[in-house]
Design an enzyme around this catalytic site. Structure first.
Site, mmCIF file in Angstrom:
data_model
loop_
_atom_site.group_PDB
_atom_site.id
_atom_site.type_symbol
_atom_site.label_atom_id
_atom_site.label_comp_id
_atom_site.label_asym_id
_atom_site.label_seq_id
_atom_site.Cartn_x
_atom_site.Cartn_y
_atom_site.Cartn_z
ATOM 1 N N GLU A 1 2.645 -3.366 5.139
ATOM 2 C CA GLU A 1 3.276 -3.850 6.593
ATOM 3 C C GLU A 1 3.973 -3.141 7.276
ATOM 4 O O GLU A 1 4.157 -3.192 8.175
ATOM 5 C CB GLU A 1 3.673 -5.576 5.297
ATOM 6 C CG GLU A 1 2.869 -6.355 5.118
ATOM 7 C CD GLU A 1 2.629 -6.715 4.268
ATOM 8 O OE1 GLU A 1 3.855 -6.668 3.558
ATOM 9 O OE2 GLU A 1 1.949 -7.248 3.576
ATOM 10 N N HIS B 1 5.738 0.604 2.561
ATOM 11 C CA HIS B 1 4.932 -0.510 2.212
ATOM 12 C C HIS B 1 3.885 -0.636 3.897
ATOM 13 O O HIS B 1 4.076 -0.334 4.792
ATOM 14 C CB HIS B 1 5.753 -1.697 2.164
ATOM 15 C CG HIS B 1 4.614 -3.307 1.647
ATOM 16 N ND1 HIS B 1 3.681 -3.321 2.835
ATOM 17 C CD2 HIS B 1 3.851 -3.315 0.313
ATOM 18 C CE1 HIS B 1 3.191 -4.351 1.884
ATOM 19 N NE2 HIS B 1 3.079 -4.154 1.016
ATOM 20 N N GLY C 1 2.590 -9.087 -4.626
ATOM 21 C CA GLY C 1 2.438 -9.413 -3.831
ATOM 22 C C GLY C 1 2.752 -11.062 -4.138
ATOM 23 O O GLY C 1 3.691 -11.642 -4.797
ATOM 24 N N GLY C 2 1.810 -11.052 -3.668
ATOM 25 C CA GLY C 2 1.701 -13.602 -3.667
ATOM 26 C C GLY C 2 2.037 -14.221 -5.356
ATOM 27 O O GLY C 2 1.979 -15.229 -5.378
ATOM 28 N N GLU D 1 -1.470 1.152 -3.424
ATOM 29 C CA GLU D 1 -1.662 -0.125 -2.262
ATOM 30 C C GLU D 1 -3.535 0.489 -0.962
ATOM 31 O O GLU D 1 -2.868 0.745 -0.356
ATOM 32 C CB GLU D 1 -0.857 -1.030 -1.784
ATOM 33 C CG GLU D 1 0.543 -1.006 -3.284
ATOM 34 C CD GLU D 1 1.082 -2.104 -2.710
ATOM 35 O OE1 GLU D 1 1.639 -3.035 -3.340
ATOM 36 O OE2 GLU D 1 1.603 -1.800 -1.769
ATOM 37 N N ASN E 1 7.089 -7.870 -5.764
ATOM 38 C CA ASN E 1 7.338 -8.031 -3.654
ATOM 39 C C ASN E 1 6.892 -9.486 -3.224
ATOM 40 O O ASN E 1 6.072 -10.238 -2.820
ATOM 41 C CB ASN E 1 6.636 -7.050 -3.229
ATOM 42 C CG ASN E 1 6.646 -7.258 -1.719
ATOM 43 O OD1 ASN E 1 8.167 -7.220 -1.057
ATOM 44 N ND2 ASN E 1 5.843 -5.904 -0.699
ATOM 45 N N TRP E 2 8.802 -9.794 -3.085
ATOM 46 C CA TRP E 2 8.283 -11.661 -2.503
ATOM 47 C C TRP E 2 8.466 -10.923 -1.098
ATOM 48 O O TRP E 2 8.135 -12.593 -0.662
ATOM 49 C CB TRP E 2 9.829 -11.973 -3.283
ATOM 50 C CG TRP E 2 10.488 -12.104 -4.406
ATOM 51 C CD1 TRP E 2 9.940 -11.753 -5.401
ATOM 52 C CD2 TRP E 2 11.068 -12.561 -4.750
ATOM 53 N NE1 TRP E 2 9.878 -12.216 -6.100
ATOM 54 C CE2 TRP E 2 11.518 -12.928 -5.931
ATOM 55 C CE3 TRP E 2 12.938 -13.293 -4.548
ATOM 56 C CZ2 TRP E 2 12.167 -13.413 -7.077
ATOM 57 C CZ3 TRP E 2 13.489 -12.844 -5.174
ATOM 58 C CH2 TRP E 2 12.984 -13.834 -6.439
ATOM 59 N N LYS E 3 8.119 -10.137 -0.134
ATOM 60 C CA LYS E 3 7.876 -9.883 1.227
ATOM 61 C C LYS E 3 9.224 -11.016 1.809
ATOM 62 O O LYS E 3 10.035 -11.470 1.312
ATOM 63 C CB LYS E 3 7.019 -10.380 1.417
ATOM 64 C CG LYS E 3 6.182 -9.786 0.754
ATOM 65 C CD LYS E 3 4.369 -9.696 1.072
ATOM 66 C CE LYS E 3 3.573 -8.542 0.237
ATOM 67 N NZ LYS E 3 2.673 -8.195 0.543
ATOM 68 N N GLY F 1 -3.260 -9.052 -0.036
ATOM 69 C CA GLY F 1 -3.396 -10.393 0.088
ATOM 70 C C GLY F 1 -4.553 -10.730 0.817
ATOM 71 O O GLY F 1 -4.194 -11.861 1.580
ATOM 72 N N SER G 1 -3.122 -7.624 -4.672
ATOM 73 C CA SER G 1 -4.725 -8.784 -5.248
ATOM 74 C C SER G 1 -3.940 -8.992 -6.991
ATOM 75 O O SER G 1 -5.269 -9.238 -7.321
ATOM 76 C CB SER G 1 -5.595 -8.922 -4.591
ATOM 77 O OG SER G 1 -5.142 -8.977 -3.038
HETATM 78 P P1 PGA Z 1 -0.694 -8.524 -2.875
HETATM 79 O O1 PGA Z 1 1.046 -8.282 -2.223
HETATM 80 O O2 PGA Z 1 0.235 -9.139 -4.546
HETATM 81 O O3 PGA Z 1 -0.355 -10.201 -2.382
HETATM 82 O O4 PGA Z 1 -1.848 -8.321 -2.544
HETATM 83 C C1 PGA Z 1 0.884 -6.674 -2.541
HETATM 84 C C2 PGA Z 1 1.655 -5.734 -1.555
HETATM 85 O O5 PGA Z 1 1.911 -6.012 -0.517
HETATM 86 O O6 PGA Z 1 2.458 -5.182 -2.407
#
Ligand code: PGA
Length: 259
Positions: free
Chosen positions: A96, A94, A233-234, A166, A9-11, A172, A212
């Site tokens: 966010e 998600h 994500g990251g 999640e 997930n590149w956000k 994050g 994470s």
């Molecule tokens: P993260 O994000 O790996 O940076 O914690 C995961 C996500 O939001 O899907």
């Protein structure tokens, strides 16, 4: 046998040329692995150019979001209908989207329904906040998220979708959930699906962990019973880290003699 799924997930990162460079590097580094499915979720803007760049034997595409109406006067939105020939998956709900953009349970239910209606597999994200966990409300929160989001779906539709657990406090933050915490929740989700949609749906449904995830911690997670992959994500923004996560998933599966 459920196929392992690793989603990056590149956000809201990477413009068109940065995304193209990352894909170029990933294609060099990641081999064709029929038994591990690797999915990239770039920004909406980048989906179209990446769809012609990716080696489809290695990667599939996901959108990070879409709007539940098929078309109309909804300035700024992109519908599932518009995405149906472009992506295999859409991430729905998600944290966010839930917390920053105030998407409520009903909107997420409508998005899951729109995804299924448009023959795109939803990756439904569920998870509790830190406060909900410390108040002992984790299972109730997940119950409400699942009950609303899956409302009106058939057992077959639920069996074909993906749910990503999640925990909001792990996204994050580097504050990784412990394997026994993940196992307990994955068991809970599969049990819920079995009770409401039957054993076949519960056996077929893929459940991912997200929050994470890095190459350093992946091994502890792979051994958690019932985990079918990861939403990253990251670490998905770095070709080396993401490729290492994919490799670790593949090796783990091979060592188990399942490839
Ligand atoms: P993260 O994000 O790996 O940076 O914690 C995961 C996500 O939001 O899907």
């Amino acid at each position: 046998m459920r196929k392992i799924l690793v989603v990056g997930n590149w956000k809201m990162h990477l413009n068109t040329s940065q995304a193209s460079l990352l894909v170029h590097r990933l294609q060099e580094r990641i081999a064709i692995r029929r038994d591990v499915e690797v999915v990239l979720a770039p920004s909406m803007l980048v989906l179209q150019p990446l769809s012609v760049q990716i080696d489809r034997r290695k990667f599939r595409l996901a959108a990070q979001n879409a709007y539940f109406r098929d078309e109309g006067a909804f300035t700024g939105e992109v519908s599932f209908t518009m995405l149906r020939d472009l992506v295999h998956y859409v991430i729905v709900g998600h944290s966010e989207r839930r917390h920053i953009f105030s998407e409520d349970l009903d909107m997420i239910r409508d998005k899951v329904a729109a995804s299924v209606r448009n023959e795109i597999t939803p990756i439904l994200c569920v998870g509790e906040t830190k406060r909900e966990r410390s108040d002992g409300e984790t299972k109730q929160v997940l119950h409400d998220q699942l009950m609303t989001a899956l409302h009106n779906l058939t057992s077959r539709e639920v069996g074909q979708m993906v749910i990503a657990y999640e925990p909001v406090w792990a996204i994050g933050t580097g504050d990784v959930a412990k394997p026994d915490q993940i196992e307990e929740i994955i068991d809970y989700i599969r049990g819920y699906i079995r009770d409401v949609f039957g054993p076949k749906a519960s056996k077929e449904l893929r459940i991912l962990y997200g929050g994470s995830v890095t190459p350093e911690v992946i091994h502890g997670f792979l051994d958690v019973p019932g985990v079918d992959g990861f939403l990253v994500g990251g670490a998905s923004l770095n070709y080396y880290s993401f490729a290492n996560i994919v490799d670790a998933a593949y090796k783990w599966q091979r060592e188990k003699g399942e490839v």
